[in-house]
Design an enzyme around this catalytic site. Sequence first.
Site, PDB file in Angstrom:
ATOM      1  N   HIS A 123      46.894  39.364  38.191  1.00  0.00           N
ATOM      2  CA  HIS A 123      46.619  40.655  38.376  1.00  0.00           C
ATOM      3  C   HIS A 123      46.843  41.347  39.697  1.00  0.00           C
ATOM      4  O   HIS A 123      46.349  40.690  40.616  1.00  0.00           O
ATOM      5  CB  HIS A 123      45.187  40.667  38.099  1.00  0.00           C
ATOM      6  CG  HIS A 123      44.806  40.169  36.932  1.00  0.00           C
ATOM      7  ND1 HIS A 123      44.448  40.877  35.806  1.00  0.00           N
ATOM      8  CD2 HIS A 123      44.133  38.916  36.713  1.00  0.00           C
ATOM      9  CE1 HIS A 123      43.970  40.077  34.738  1.00  0.00           C
ATOM     10  NE2 HIS A 123      44.038  38.681  35.247  1.00  0.00           N
ATOM     11  N   GLY A 145      43.052  47.176  39.204  1.00  0.00           N
ATOM     12  CA  GLY A 145      42.977  46.376  40.234  1.00  0.00           C
ATOM     13  C   GLY A 145      43.393  46.700  41.660  1.00  0.00           C
ATOM     14  O   GLY A 145      43.242  46.033  42.599  1.00  0.00           O
TER      15      GLY A 145
END
Length: 84
Positions: free
Chosen positions: A4, A43
């Site tokens: 991520h 993110g």
Amino acid sequence: LTAHPLGGACLSEDPDQGVVDHLGRVFDCKKGGVHKGLYVADGSVIPSYLIANPLLTISAVSERIADGFVNDPGNQDLVEGDCI
């Protein structure tokens, strides 16, 4: 390592330290305040790596930003229009 990507548009209290406020609204450095209708909800708002898999943290922050967007009276023209 994480799959991520994190950081890049970090949450902050002011534009000198980050890109977005606690509601994911992008700071307007020229005029002050925030850009109307410009949000970041992924993110990239997480300022650094997390010890555990960040999936749930990213999901929770994104949901909070989305809830703030929908419930902000200043966005009603965006929510009710063709943008969503």
